[in-house]
Design a protein around this motif. Structure first.
Motif, PDB file in Angstrom:
ATOM      1  N   ALA A  41     -61.153   8.117  17.169  1.00  0.00           N
ATOM      2  CA  ALA A  41     -60.144   8.675  18.079  1.00  0.00           C
ATOM      3  C   ALA A  41     -58.749   8.337  17.546  1.00  0.00           C
ATOM      4  CB  ALA A  41     -60.330   8.114  19.484  1.00  0.00           C
ATOM      5  N   PHE A  42     -57.948   9.369  17.307  1.00  0.00           N
ATOM      6  CA  PHE A  42     -56.606   9.221  16.758  1.00  0.00           C
ATOM      7  C   PHE A  42     -55.574   9.335  17.873  1.00  0.00           C
ATOM      8  CE2 PHE A  42     -59.394  11.046  13.579  1.00  0.00           C
ATOM      9  CZ  PHE A  42     -59.190  10.204  12.495  1.00  0.00           C
ATOM     10  N   SER A  43     -54.493   8.545  17.791  1.00  0.00           N
ATOM     11  CA  SER A  43     -53.449   8.597  18.816  1.00  0.00           C
ATOM     12  C   SER A  43     -52.577   9.839  18.679  1.00  0.00           C
ATOM     13  CB  SER A  43     -52.572   7.340  18.749  1.00  0.00           C
ATOM     14  OG  SER A  43     -51.923   7.259  17.491  1.00  0.00           O
ATOM     15  N   GLU A  44     -52.595  10.469  17.527  1.00  0.00           N
ATOM     16  CA  GLU A  44     -51.823  11.690  17.271  1.00  0.00           C
ATOM     17  C   GLU A  44     -52.788  12.856  17.064  1.00  0.00           C
ATOM     18  OE1 GLU A  44     -48.440  11.995  17.170  1.00  0.00           O
ATOM     19  OE2 GLU A  44     -48.296   9.885  17.755  1.00  0.00           O
ATOM     20  N   PRO A  45     -52.401  14.070  17.498  1.00  0.00           N
ATOM     21  CA  PRO A  45     -53.287  15.224  17.265  1.00  0.00           C
ATOM     22  C   PRO A  45     -53.376  15.584  15.783  1.00  0.00           C
ATOM     23  CG  PRO A  45     -51.209  15.920  18.258  1.00  0.00           C
ATOM     24  CD  PRO A  45     -51.183  14.428  18.217  1.00  0.00           C
ATOM     25  N   MET A  46     -54.517  16.087  15.409  1.00  0.00           N
ATOM     26  CA  MET A  46     -54.739  16.550  14.047  1.00  0.00           C
ATOM     27  C   MET A  46     -54.469  18.049  13.989  1.00  0.00           C
ATOM     28  SD  MET A  46     -55.642  13.863  12.329  1.00  0.00           S
ATOM     29  CE  MET A  46     -54.757  12.706  13.356  1.00  0.00           C
ATOM     30  N   ALA A  47     -54.119  18.565  12.837  1.00  0.00           N
ATOM     31  CA  ALA A  47     -53.875  19.993  12.647  1.00  0.00           C
ATOM     32  C   ALA A  47     -55.179  20.758  12.869  1.00  0.00           C
ATOM     33  CB  ALA A  47     -53.328  20.252  11.257  1.00  0.00           C
ATOM     34  N   GLY A  48     -55.094  21.927  13.439  1.00  0.00           N
ATOM     35  CA  GLY A  48     -56.278  22.746  13.707  1.00  0.00           C
ATOM     36  C   GLY A  48     -56.826  23.410  12.454  1.00  0.00           C
ATOM     37  N   GLY A  49     -58.066  23.889  12.555  1.00  0.00           N
ATOM     38  CA  GLY A  49     -58.685  24.665  11.492  1.00  0.00           C
ATOM     39  C   GLY A  49     -59.195  23.871  10.311  1.00  0.00           C
ATOM     40  N   GLN A  50     -59.319  22.557  10.444  1.00  0.00           N
ATOM     41  CA  GLN A  50     -59.784  21.748   9.327  1.00  0.00           C
ATOM     42  C   GLN A  50     -61.301  21.647   9.309  1.00  0.00           C
ATOM     43  OE1 GLN A  50     -57.329  18.138   8.412  1.00  0.00           O
ATOM     44  NE2 GLN A  50     -56.578  18.510  10.491  1.00  0.00           N
ATOM     45  N   GLU A  51     -61.871  21.800   8.134  1.00  0.00           N
ATOM     46  CA  GLU A  51     -63.309  21.639   7.946  1.00  0.00           C
ATOM     47  C   GLU A  51     -63.635  20.152   7.878  1.00  0.00           C
ATOM     48  OE1 GLU A  51     -65.756  24.054   7.660  1.00  0.00           O
ATOM     49  OE2 GLU A  51     -64.221  25.500   8.233  1.00  0.00           O
ATOM     50  N   GLU A  88     -72.203   6.119   4.708  1.00  0.00           N
ATOM     51  CA  GLU A  88     -70.804   6.198   4.298  1.00  0.00           C
ATOM     52  C   GLU A  88     -70.194   7.518   4.745  1.00  0.00           C
ATOM     53  OE1 GLU A  88     -69.965   5.302   0.232  1.00  0.00           O
ATOM     54  OE2 GLU A  88     -71.423   3.673   0.190  1.00  0.00           O
ATOM     55  N   LEU A  89     -68.896   7.472   5.045  1.00  0.00           N
ATOM     56  CA  LEU A  89     -68.168   8.643   5.500  1.00  0.00           C
ATOM     57  C   LEU A  89     -66.762   8.600   4.928  1.00  0.00           C
ATOM     58  CD1 LEU A  89     -67.835  11.102   7.467  1.00  0.00           C
ATOM     59  CD2 LEU A  89     -67.091   9.437   9.164  1.00  0.00           C
ATOM     60  N   ALA A  90     -66.293   9.731   4.431  1.00  0.00           N
ATOM     61  CA  ALA A  90     -64.912   9.848   3.956  1.00  0.00           C
ATOM     62  C   ALA A  90     -64.296  11.088   4.594  1.00  0.00           C
ATOM     63  CB  ALA A  90     -64.867   9.948   2.439  1.00  0.00           C
ATOM     64  N   LEU A  91     -63.126  10.919   5.193  1.00  0.00           N
ATOM     65  CA  LEU A  91     -62.397  12.026   5.814  1.00  0.00           C
ATOM     66  C   LEU A  91     -60.995  12.104   5.229  1.00  0.00           C
ATOM     67  CD1 LEU A  91     -63.228  11.474   9.602  1.00  0.00           C
ATOM     68  CD2 LEU A  91     -64.239  13.169   8.077  1.00  0.00           C
ATOM     69  N   ASP A  92     -60.512  13.317   5.020  1.00  0.00           N
ATOM     70  CA  ASP A  92     -59.140  13.574   4.598  1.00  0.00           C
ATOM     71  C   ASP A  92     -58.616  14.627   5.561  1.00  0.00           C
ATOM     72  OD1 ASP A  92     -56.727  13.918   3.324  1.00  0.00           O
ATOM     73  OD2 ASP A  92     -57.561  14.942   1.576  1.00  0.00           O
ATOM     74  N   LEU A  93     -57.776  14.199   6.517  1.00  0.00           N
ATOM     75  CA  LEU A  93     -57.314  15.077   7.595  1.00  0.00           C
ATOM     76  C   LEU A  93     -55.803  15.249   7.547  1.00  0.00           C
ATOM     77  CD1 LEU A  93     -59.417  13.470  10.467  1.00  0.00           C
ATOM     78  CD2 LEU A  93     -59.968  15.531   9.165  1.00  0.00           C
ATOM     79  N   ARG A  94     -55.340  16.375   8.074  1.00  0.00           N
ATOM     80  CA  ARG A  94     -53.915  16.636   8.244  1.00  0.00           C
ATOM     81  C   ARG A  94     -53.546  16.403   9.705  1.00  0.00           C
ATOM     82  NH1 ARG A  94     -55.865  21.087   6.384  1.00  0.00           N
ATOM     83  NH2 ARG A  94     -55.068  22.353   8.069  1.00  0.00           N
ATOM     84  N   THR A  95     -52.422  15.733   9.928  1.00  0.00           N
ATOM     85  CA  THR A  95     -51.927  15.556  11.293  1.00  0.00           C
ATOM     86  C   THR A  95     -51.149  16.807  11.699  1.00  0.00           C
ATOM     87  OG1 THR A  95     -49.918  14.455  10.505  1.00  0.00           O
ATOM     88  CG2 THR A  95     -51.796  13.036  11.072  1.00  0.00           C
ATOM     89  N   ALA A  96     -50.977  17.001  13.002  1.00  0.00           N
ATOM     90  CA  ALA A  96     -50.235  18.168  13.494  1.00  0.00           C
ATOM     91  C   ALA A  96     -48.745  18.050  13.168  1.00  0.00           C
ATOM     92  CB  ALA A  96     -50.440  18.321  14.999  1.00  0.00           C
TER      93      ALA A  96
END
Length: 179
Positions: free
Chosen positions: A91-101, A129-137
């Motif tokens: 759970a992130f305190s900031e929203p993530m950008a939409g449309g991410q795979e 193991e898990l690796a994520l690379d996400l964009r914030t909004a």
């Protein structure tokens, strides 16, 4: 309620709803803890065999830079029982950008929450193991990430829950913040 969540997550795995989902696909949030007030022995979920115990632990690091969040997570089972599956919630305190795979083992619970299956975790040695690379909004200077076990398949007890619950403050420095 957690048993129902487990069935939903297992069904999602079988149906493949984790693959290529977007922020619109949602898993139900975990319900209240089951306890003595519900007529169930403390620490035992409804429909789960009493005495089954697994000690899940999540460790890794989180980095934030230029509106990107990198998460590297290792989930372990210190036993004594094997787990066919577990779900970790980020759970992130900031929203993530939409449309991410996301990886096929994961799906969006909201624009701030990712839920991921760990796969089988054998007692005293099972590792996922898990690796994520996400964009914030936006471009936050910092954010907080809460890592928790949302569901343990068949395990009623975890006598050391502190090692599978973390709250990490991450500054936008690109540095890895270890948990």
């Amino acid at each position: 309620m957690k048993s129902v969540l487990g069935v939903v997550l297992a069904a999602s795995a079988v149906l493949g709803t984790g693959a290529g989902t977007s922020a619109g696909a949602m898993w139900p949030e975990a319900g209240p803890e089951v306890g003595p007030e519900a007529g169930v022995e403390a620490g035992v979920e409804a429909g789960v065999e009493a005495g089954v115990e697994a000690d899940l632990a999540h460790h890794g690091h989180v980095s934030l830079w230029d509106g990107r969040v990198g998460v590297w997570l290792v989930s372990e089972n210190h036993g004594p029982s094997d787990l066919a599956q577990a779900t970790v919630r980020l759970a992130f305190s900031e929203p993530m950008a939409g449309g991410q795979e996301l990886p096929t083992a994961c799906l969006w619970s909201s624009d701030r929450v990712v839920s991921c299956r760990t796969g089988e975790l054998r007692a005293a040695g099972g590792v996922g193991e898990l690796a994520l690379d996400l964009r914030t909004a936006g471009l936050p200077d910092e954010l907080t990430v809460e890592i928790t076990t949302a569901w343990r398949d068949g395990a009623a007890a975890d006598r050391n829950p502190g090692n599978d619950r973390h709250r990490v403050l991450v500054l936008a420095t690109g540095d890895p913040y270890v948990f």
